[in-house]
Design an enzyme around this catalytic site. Structure first.
Site, PDB file in Angstrom:
ATOM      1  N   GLU A 123     -12.009   0.342 -10.429  1.00 60.29           N
ATOM      2  CA  GLU A 123     -11.631  -0.632 -11.455  1.00 60.29           C
ATOM      3  C   GLU A 123     -12.513  -0.587 -12.705  1.00 60.29           C
ATOM      4  O   GLU A 123     -12.003  -0.723 -13.830  1.00 60.29           O
ATOM      5  CB  GLU A 123     -11.633  -2.047 -10.866  1.00 60.29           C
ATOM      6  CG  GLU A 123     -10.489  -2.330  -9.920  1.00 60.29           C
ATOM      7  CD  GLU A 123     -10.685  -1.701  -8.556  1.00 60.29           C
ATOM      8  OE1 GLU A 123      -9.674  -1.460  -7.861  1.00 60.29           O
ATOM      9  OE2 GLU A 123     -11.849  -1.436  -8.181  1.00 60.29           O
ATOM     10  N   GLU A 173       0.822  -1.204   0.000  1.00 58.66           N
ATOM     11  CA  GLU A 173       0.000   0.000   0.000  1.00 58.66           C
ATOM     12  C   GLU A 173       0.856   1.254   0.000  1.00 58.66           C
ATOM     13  O   GLU A 173       0.573   2.227  -0.711  1.00 58.66           O
ATOM     14  CB  GLU A 173      -0.922   0.008   1.226  1.00 58.66           C
ATOM     15  CG  GLU A 173      -1.941  -1.105   1.281  1.00 58.66           C
ATOM     16  CD  GLU A 173      -3.059  -0.938   0.276  1.00 58.66           C
ATOM     17  OE1 GLU A 173      -3.107   0.113  -0.391  1.00 58.66           O
ATOM     18  OE2 GLU A 173      -3.881  -1.847   0.153  1.00 58.66           O
ATOM     19  N   ARG A 231       0.797   3.819  -3.293  1.00 54.23           N
ATOM     20  CA  ARG A 231       0.152   5.105  -3.038  1.00 54.23           C
ATOM     21  C   ARG A 231       1.170   6.214  -2.803  1.00 54.23           C
ATOM     22  O   ARG A 231       1.132   7.257  -3.463  1.00 54.23           O
ATOM     23  CB  ARG A 231      -0.771   5.001  -1.823  1.00 54.23           C
ATOM     24  CG  ARG A 231      -1.866   3.968  -1.956  1.00 54.23           C
ATOM     25  CD  ARG A 231      -2.929   4.214  -0.917  1.00 54.23           C
ATOM     26  NE  ARG A 231      -3.722   3.004  -0.653  1.00 54.23           N
ATOM     27  CZ  ARG A 231      -4.936   3.012  -0.148  1.00 54.23           C
ATOM     28  NH1 ARG A 231      -5.516   4.146   0.136  1.00 54.23           N
ATOM     29  NH2 ARG A 231      -5.590   1.887   0.081  1.00 54.23           N
ATOM     30  N   ASP A 236      -5.044 -10.001  -8.024  1.00 54.52           N
ATOM     31  CA  ASP A 236      -5.317  -9.173  -9.199  1.00 54.52           C
ATOM     32  C   ASP A 236      -4.099  -8.514  -9.833  1.00 54.52           C
ATOM     33  O   ASP A 236      -3.791  -8.718 -11.006  1.00 54.52           O
ATOM     34  CB  ASP A 236      -6.364  -8.109  -8.846  1.00 54.52           C
ATOM     35  CG  ASP A 236      -6.025  -7.328  -7.581  1.00 54.52           C
ATOM     36  OD1 ASP A 236      -5.012  -7.642  -6.926  1.00 54.52           O
ATOM     37  OD2 ASP A 236      -6.779  -6.389  -7.241  1.00 54.52           O
ATOM     38  N   THR A 282      -1.012   0.680 -10.414  1.00 47.55           N
ATOM     39  CA  THR A 282      -2.285   0.140  -9.941  1.00 47.55           C
ATOM     40  C   THR A 282      -3.055   1.113  -9.060  1.00 47.55           C
ATOM     41  O   THR A 282      -4.198   0.846  -8.707  1.00 47.55           O
ATOM     42  CB  THR A 282      -2.058  -1.185  -9.190  1.00 47.55           C
ATOM     43  OG1 THR A 282      -3.285  -1.907  -9.082  1.00 47.55           O
ATOM     44  CG2 THR A 282      -1.475  -0.946  -7.806  1.00 47.55           C
TER      45      THR A 282
END
Length: 726
Positions: free
Chosen positions: A599, A277, A281, A426, A687
């Site tokens: 998404e 994360e 980010r 994913d 992502t």
């Protein structure tokens, strides 16, 4: 001497009789609220009338409460569960009793949230409590009503009442939206107007955060409070939003964000963070801000980052400092990164869950960020550490390219046989094709792995629903030879866009078809992308609010139809409540929440850019209107995720995810923009929707590994490396 007498005591009490305090408060507060109600009605009427006259694209959202009732408004401000700050490391918390109970219950059900733990974006997140506006009966007793009236009088006396109303009504004036929407966008000008509505949503979201929770890592828009995830904050929302502010040319807001970054942000904190994360980010956000500010200096221009100024490399310096600390996660016996790292101590931490295993997706979704940083700094260590992980994962010899969702950092071996493209699986697949594109297609090993995995998806996970024959990607929770689960996380909806991107390399479909490299398989992949895109859009159409659930199940044949089976889904979704297509979808009550996820709009953006099919833009516009209509928080609170997206009006979840700003709104903005803004054949988007440039590796960097020989099923020949360990 002039004595202020706002309640008219001296003039009214001419008979010198004692005045009862309660009587006085009741009388004066009643008069005050009546005057306030009249004032609000007049102002609201003026604003609504103005909105009708203006040629705007929206109407007032359906779930906005009555702004003409001061009792409701003051109760809303007085009673919501609130926590002004919740600092780890000895900070004080100020919360209502209800808010505290909700937090404790949430921590009991989700122990990984304790101690300021970071939210798990790629996994099913913590269930934030419903809006604090759902009040127990005892709060409606007369004694508390009198207390409310007392507070009313006090607020009016202090002059804060009028100021607050000006802000609240001012925000209401921006909702001239849905009313004048004329349906389909027919011109470039129409789409630019729609793009401006996205900018307005970003401004409302950012301004609410700035007003009520500046510097905090979490923002709870209903209670209008913030929360730190580290003693001094990590810039979770600020950094994640930097490139969105740049793309939308919101210069003054970007200036404030950059000022906080320069003066307040420090990574030297004794704080455990999630490796993945924090990388996608924070590191991704800083690197993207560096890229946009240097390559596009006229995009939200700020003098502080001009060449030669002291702040020229601020974003890169902060990114380098953070990456140096995150490298500790890779110091495992195998080289597979630990799930967490302590920033201050620079120490990797084994996962506290999942028997100590790391998430496969999380360990393989660090590569774009570390490789780009290596290119910028020339420090090869960043490249080598991230790339080594790809070799370790591939050396397990996953059958048909489909990896289990857990891997041990200690041994580098998979744990279990659960295969899915939702949470924990994913972005492994997403980063295969994006690594290939990032280095201008000079690392064919990642394209080979992508193609192998996509064929595995077709073979093991694709099937069709009944009775309408929608295409879905299911799960194999017990292994590829066990039963298929007809379950799709909303996260899986990244796949249509990724499939189209892989087939064309970022060119338009029309351009790609002219290339000598175009094959029948590419044509089939584009068809698969279209079918999955329609299924994901159906997840939105199925719900009452028009906003998809976190997880959707489907009705399928037993045994499931193979990918090769004939199928043809309906072109459109019949709006009738008893339409046949609705029998194909099934949302369980526990999964009906909507977390503002990006998404589907992400894939709509890719599909629009690549195919040029206008329906993908129209679907995106309809989706955006649903977000505006059902997630807007009154009183300038911005937007919130929902506890249940299948009821109207929905119950607010009291959380605004950072990816609402970083991804969802950004993809809407790009969807409604021209193709020359971040062209897909020039950039690669991580992502978390942070754009990086494509680049040539040069002499310093290369693919430092080769795949081992495999059989037709992808298993390594002459080795048992593919066996998983429990």
């Amino acid at each position: 001497m002039n004595v202020r007498d706002p309640f008219n005591i001296h003039r009214a009490n001419t008979n010198k009789k004692p005045i009862s305090a309660i009587s006085f408060l009741q009388a004066t507060a009643t008069a005050t609220t009546q005057a306030a109600a009249s004032h609000i009605r007049e102002k609201a009427a003026e604003v609504v009338d103005a909105a009708v006259v203006e040629d705007m694209s929206f109407s007032i959202p359906k779930n906005v409460p009555s702004f003409s009732n001061p009792q409701r408004q003051f109760e809303d401000r007085l009673w919501p569960a609130s926590g002004v700050t919740a600092r780890s490391g000895g900070g004080q918390q100020q919360r209502s009793a209800l808010g505290g109970v909700q937090d404790r219950v949430g921590e009991f059900l989700h122990p990984n949230r304790r101690g300021g733990g970071l939210p798990m974006y790629k996994d099913k997140p913590y269930a934030y409590p419903p809006s604090g506006r759902v009040r127990p009966v005892y709060r409606k007793k007369r004694v508390l009503g009198l207390l409310t009236l007392f507070v009313l009088g006090l607020l009016w006396y202090m002059g804060s009442f009028g100021e607050h109303q000006e802000k609240a009504v001012g925000k209401l004036g921006q909702w001239g939206w849905l009313r004048s929407d004329t349906g389909k966008g027919k011109s470039k000008a129409d789409w630019l107007k729609r793009r401006e509505r996205v900018v307005e949503a970003m401004e409302l979201s950012w301004d609410a955060y700035e007003r009520y929770a500046w510097g905090h890592d979490e923002f709870h828009p209903v209670s209008k409070t913030g929360r730190y995830m580290a003693p001094k904050g990590l810039g979770w929302i600020i950094i994640d939003s930097l490139d969105t502010l740049m793309l939308m040319n919101l210069t003054s807001r970007l200036t404030h964000a950059r000022e906080w970054l320069s003066k307040e942000l420090t990574w030297d904190q004794d704080q455990d963070v999630n490796t993945f994360e924090t990388t996608i980010r924070m590191l991704g956000g800083l690197l993207s801000a560096h890229y946009l500010s240097t390559e596009f200096p006229n995009m939200a221009p700020i003098a502080d980052d001009d060449p030669g100024t002291p702040g020229e490399d601020l974003y890169l310096e902060k990114a380098k400092d953070l990456a140096d600390r995150l490298l500790a996660a890779f110091d495992s016996p195998s080289g597979v990164p630990y799930a967490s790292v302590n920033l201050g101590q620079m120490r990797g931490i084994v996962s506290h869950d999942d028997l100590g295993a790391s998430s496969t997706a999380e360990t393989t979704t660090l590569q774009l960020e570390f490789k780009y940083l290596a290119k910028l700094t020339g420090e090869k260590l960043f490249w080598d550490k991230a790339e080594k992980v790809m070799q370790l994962v591939d050396d397990n010899g996953a059958e048909d390219g489909l990896v289990p969702i857990y891997i041990y950092a200690t041994t580098g071996k998979f744990r279990g046989n659960n295969v899915r493209l939702g949470s924990r699986g994913d972005s492994y697949y997403e980063y295969l094709i994006k690594q290939y594109l990032q280095t201008n297609k000079k690392e064919p090993v990642y394209q080979e792995m992508w193609r192998e995995a996509l064929q595995g998806v077709r073979k093991h996970l694709i099937t069709y629903t009944e009775p309408s024959q929608f295409t879905i990607i299911g799960e194999r929770p017990n292994g590829l030879n066990q039963e298929l689960s007809p379950k799709m996380d909303h996260l899986v909806c990244f796949m249509p866009g990724s499939i189209a991107l892989a087939a064309t390399g970022g060119l338009t479909e029309q351009e790609a078809r002219k290339l000598p490299t175009w094959t029948k398989q590419d044509e089939a992949d584009m068809q698969l992308a279209r079918e999955l895109m329609q299924t994901c859009w159906g997840m939105y159409k199925y719900m009452a609010t028009g906003l998809a659930a976190e997880i959707t199940y489907f009705n399928i044949a037993k045994p499931p139809l193979p990918e090769s089976a004939p199928h043809k889904a309906p072109e459109d979704f019949d709006p009738s409540p008893d339409a046949d297509w609705r029998k194909d979808y099934d949302v369980h009550s526990f999964d009906s929440h909507n977390l503002q996820r990006p998404e589907t709009v992400e894939s709509l953006f890719y599909m629009w850019r690549i195919t040029g099919d206008i329906r993908y833009r129209e679907w995106g516009w309809e989706m955006f209107k649903s977000f505006m209509n059902y997630t807007a928080v009154e009183e300038g609170g911005g937007f919130s995720s929902l506890s249940n997206a299948n009821v109207i009006p929905p119950v607010m979840r009291n959380n605004m995810e950072s990816f609402w700003l970083a991804e969802t709104l950004k993809y809407f903005y790009l969807l409604f923009s021209g193709d020359d803004l971040l062209p897909l054949d020039k950039v690669v988007i991580n992502t978390e929707a942070h754009p990086f440039p494509r680049f040539d590796m040069g002499k310093l960097f290369s693919t430092g590994w080769k795949r081992k020989e495999r059989d037709a099923q992808g298993r390594i020949i002459g080795a048992d490396a593919g066996s998983s360990s429990e």
